[in-house]
Design a protein around this motif. Structure first.
Motif, PDB file in Angstrom:
ATOM      1  N   ARG A 175     -11.574  -9.410  10.208  1.00  0.00           N
ATOM      2  CA  ARG A 175     -11.489  -8.018  10.646  1.00  0.00           C
ATOM      3  C   ARG A 175     -10.241  -7.766  11.473  1.00  0.00           C
ATOM      4  NH1 ARG A 175     -10.290  -3.945  11.936  1.00  0.00           N
ATOM      5  NH2 ARG A 175     -11.467  -2.092  12.556  1.00  0.00           N
ATOM      6  N   TYR A 207      -7.006  -5.280   6.292  1.00  0.00           N
ATOM      7  CA  TYR A 207      -8.243  -4.514   6.484  1.00  0.00           C
ATOM      8  C   TYR A 207      -7.984  -3.014   6.368  1.00  0.00           C
ATOM      9  CZ  TYR A 207     -12.412  -2.570   8.659  1.00  0.00           C
ATOM     10  OH  TYR A 207     -13.544  -1.841   8.908  1.00  0.00           O
ATOM     11  N   ARG A 256     -19.082  -8.757   3.602  1.00  0.00           N
ATOM     12  CA  ARG A 256     -19.029  -9.801   4.625  1.00  0.00           C
ATOM     13  C   ARG A 256     -19.624 -11.110   4.122  1.00  0.00           C
ATOM     14  NH1 ARG A 256     -20.340  -6.783  10.415  1.00  0.00           N
ATOM     15  NH2 ARG A 256     -18.651  -5.258  10.278  1.00  0.00           N
ATOM     16  N   ASP A 275     -15.172 -11.108  12.338  1.00  0.00           N
ATOM     17  CA  ASP A 275     -15.950 -10.969  11.110  1.00  0.00           C
ATOM     18  C   ASP A 275     -15.125 -11.367   9.892  1.00  0.00           C
ATOM     19  OD1 ASP A 275     -18.203 -10.082  12.408  1.00  0.00           O
ATOM     20  OD2 ASP A 275     -17.674  -7.967  12.245  1.00  0.00           O
TER      21      ASP A 275
END
Length: 568
Positions: A126, A132, A144, A288
């Motif tokens: 992330r 992103y 994810r 993430d």
């Protein structure tokens, strides 16, 4: 802190899934030429090349949210060349394979859904602001849990070639059995070790985030960037030396967990890779982890498409030469040579400030089929070690880089529990990382998804398999050498050799302290810039886009100067 070990193991599971003697060519400007666009050739249509094309077309970046003011529009004409006839992608390659439908046992292949597998770069985090934000801007769907099939157990394990050092499953953290597994990991590695490691990695991610700041000046070499980020020392020592001796982390944790991370990300052991790459390998433990639904190659395709660049796919560049005899360029060449004589040899960019009025630099690109075109600037966005073009009239200021040869095997079949020393009641872990000490035959193994029934040849199916009840799976393996039939025959009870796919990637540089010692200039000849020079520093999808954005800012600086001078 011990509870964090599960996240660490899970993110590792996802990771599995000098200027000398330069002859400088110019184009004499004519009445029409003074108004024509500034022409840029990009050699390479991977994420570095397509990002360069996109940022040239859209200088505000769209994907950037760093507060930079919008760049003024410039008349720039962009052409992209790539040797592959498959189109944009480079080392970001995705393939589709049929998987068994989850709600039906129907053998009809037309009804089987497809599994999108990234053969190259598989994940990003992330905190990778370029990748992103660009994916968001292009309305690409993110996941994810890349390459995840809910029918598989989701267990992770570390294999040393003889036995599993540990195994961790994906049951909820509050499950009593999971508490015991995590307690054992804490006892093995120290209860504070994971927290100490994450503190180091968070600081690294924050420090690297300076490249997104509007105040970050353009950098002209990798060592210059490393000094600005205060990361030079990380390039000069191994990851093991840094984590154990400087940071004081548990040595067993570094040799097993961190080593698994560097092997699964870069195919290099922790005592060989430089410390900066070691920190990059651990970045998913503090941010993430995600991927693009349908494969990360979709992002590269979008970048090239939205750049509106003229593209020549399947056209390998065989020659890159200065243009010396176009439109009476001799006089311009004489003037440029005089300017060159007044410019410091080790500062090629100062030559651009002395371009005579009415002269435009020129480089001729020739492809394998004889196509030729001349450009004011060239962006090399493919590793020069891989580019086999002819350039005998100038010297590129590029230190040689040795690239890792990584073999990727996608195969479906029935895995052999006996290979791992497991009994019939045990399950083979979904994600297997390796420890190099026992010399395992592969770097990592990931069960991707349940496969449709195999086309069994009864004469070859061993009696140990109940083909009616045993579940075939798609498996992705990374290895240092191609896995031959002998290895696959031992690893699987039965595998479908006809659909097995082998790919060889020269995937990333050997990111060792020795390989990072030589400085890499961004501008490797007057009018020629090199995106991939950043790779010995960090090699990821994100850093290719970061390097491309920096190169484009330098190219645009020069384009403004050239266009102003030729217009004058």
């Amino acid at each position: 802190m011990v509870l964090l070990t599960a996240r660490l193991v899970y993110t590792l599971h996802l990771a599995v899934c000098t200027l000398g003697g330069t002859a400088y060519g110019v184009l004499a400007a004519d009445t029409a030429g003074a108004h024509r666009p500034f022409r840029v050739a990009i050699i390479g249509a991977g994420i570095g090349g397509c990002s360069s094309a996109y940022y040239l077309k859209h200088p505000d970046g769209h994907g950037d949210q760093d507060g930079r003011a919008a760049e003024p529009s410039l008349p720039i004409d962009i052409t992209v060349y790539d040797a592959s006839p498959k189109g944009p992608g480079g080392r970001v390659q995705s393939r589709s394979f049929p998987v068994a439908a989850q709600d039906s046992g129907d053998d009809n292949k037309e009804d089987d859904p497809l599994l999108d597998v990234d053969l190259g770069a598989s994940i990003f985090i992330r905190d990778n602001q370029h990748v992103y934000n660009l994916a968001q801007h292009f309305n690409l769907s993110l996941t994810r849990r890349p390459m995840s099939d809910g029918r598989l157990a989701g267990t992770s394990a570390l294999w040393n070639g003889h036995e599993f050092i540990w195994t961790l499953d994906s049951r909820p953290w509050y499950d009593p059995t999971m508490w015991w597994q995590r307690l054992r990991l804490g006892w093995r590695y120290g209860f504070r070790t994971v927290g100490q490691m994450q503190t180091l990695v968070r600081k690294f991610v924050e420090d690297f985030g300076q490249v997104y700041d509007a105040s970050m000046p353009r950098w002209r070499s990798i060592h210059e960037l490393a000094e600005r980020l205060n990361m030079t020392a990380l390039l000069r020592q191994t990851a093991r030396d840094f984590f154990v001796n400087d940071a004081g982390l548990n040595a067993v944790f570094v040799d097993e967990i961190v080593n698994a991370a560097t092997r699964v990300n870069y195919g290099i052991d922790v005592d060989q890779i430089h410390a900066l790459a070691g920190l990059v390998s651990l970045a998913p433990t503090v941010s993430d982890t995600m991927a693009i639904e349908g494969g990360n190659q979709l992002l590269v395709r979008e970048l090239c498409t939205r750049s509106e660049a003229r593209a020549y796919y399947g056209q390998r560049v065989v020659s890159l030469q200065p243009s010396l005899h176009i439109n009476g360029a001799e006089e311009c060449m004489r003037l440029v040579e005089q300017a060159k004589a007044r410019s410091p040899v080790d500062q090629p960019s100062t030559l651009h400030q002395s371009i005579p009025h009415g002269c435009r630099p020129g480089w001729t690109v020739t492809t394998q089929d004889g196509h030729q075109a001349t450009y004011e600037a060239v962006i090399l966005a493919a590793p020069l070690d891989h580019a086999k073009f002819h350039n005998d009239s100038y010297a590129l200021d590029v230190a040689p880089v040795h690239y890792k040869r990584l073999h990727v095997t996608i195969v479906r079949g029935h895995l052999n529990k006996g290979y791992f020393g497991l009994d019939d009641a045990a399950s083979i872990p979904t994600s297997i990382m390796t420890h190099g000490e026992g010399k395992p035959s592969f770097i990592s193994l990931t069960q991707l998804a349940v496969s449709p029934p195999l086309p069994y040849r009864i004469s070859h199916a061993p009696p140990t398999i109940d083909t009616d009840t045993s579940t075939p799976v798609w498996v992705k393996l990374f290895s240092n050498s191609q896995l031959g039939s002998d290895v696959l025959t031992r690893l699987f009870h039965y595998h479908d050799a006809d659909t097995a796919r082998h790919d060889l990637f020269r995937s990333y540089p050997l990111m060792t302290p020795e390989n990072a010692r030589s400085d890499r200039r961004t501008e490797i000849a007057p009018g020629v810039w090199y995106v991939n020079g950043m790779e010995p520093f960090i090699s990821t999808m994100e850093t290719e886009t970061v390097s491309a954005a920096n190169v484009v800012r330098l190219v645009r600086d020069w384009a403004k100067r050239v266009l102003q001078q030729t217009a004058g």
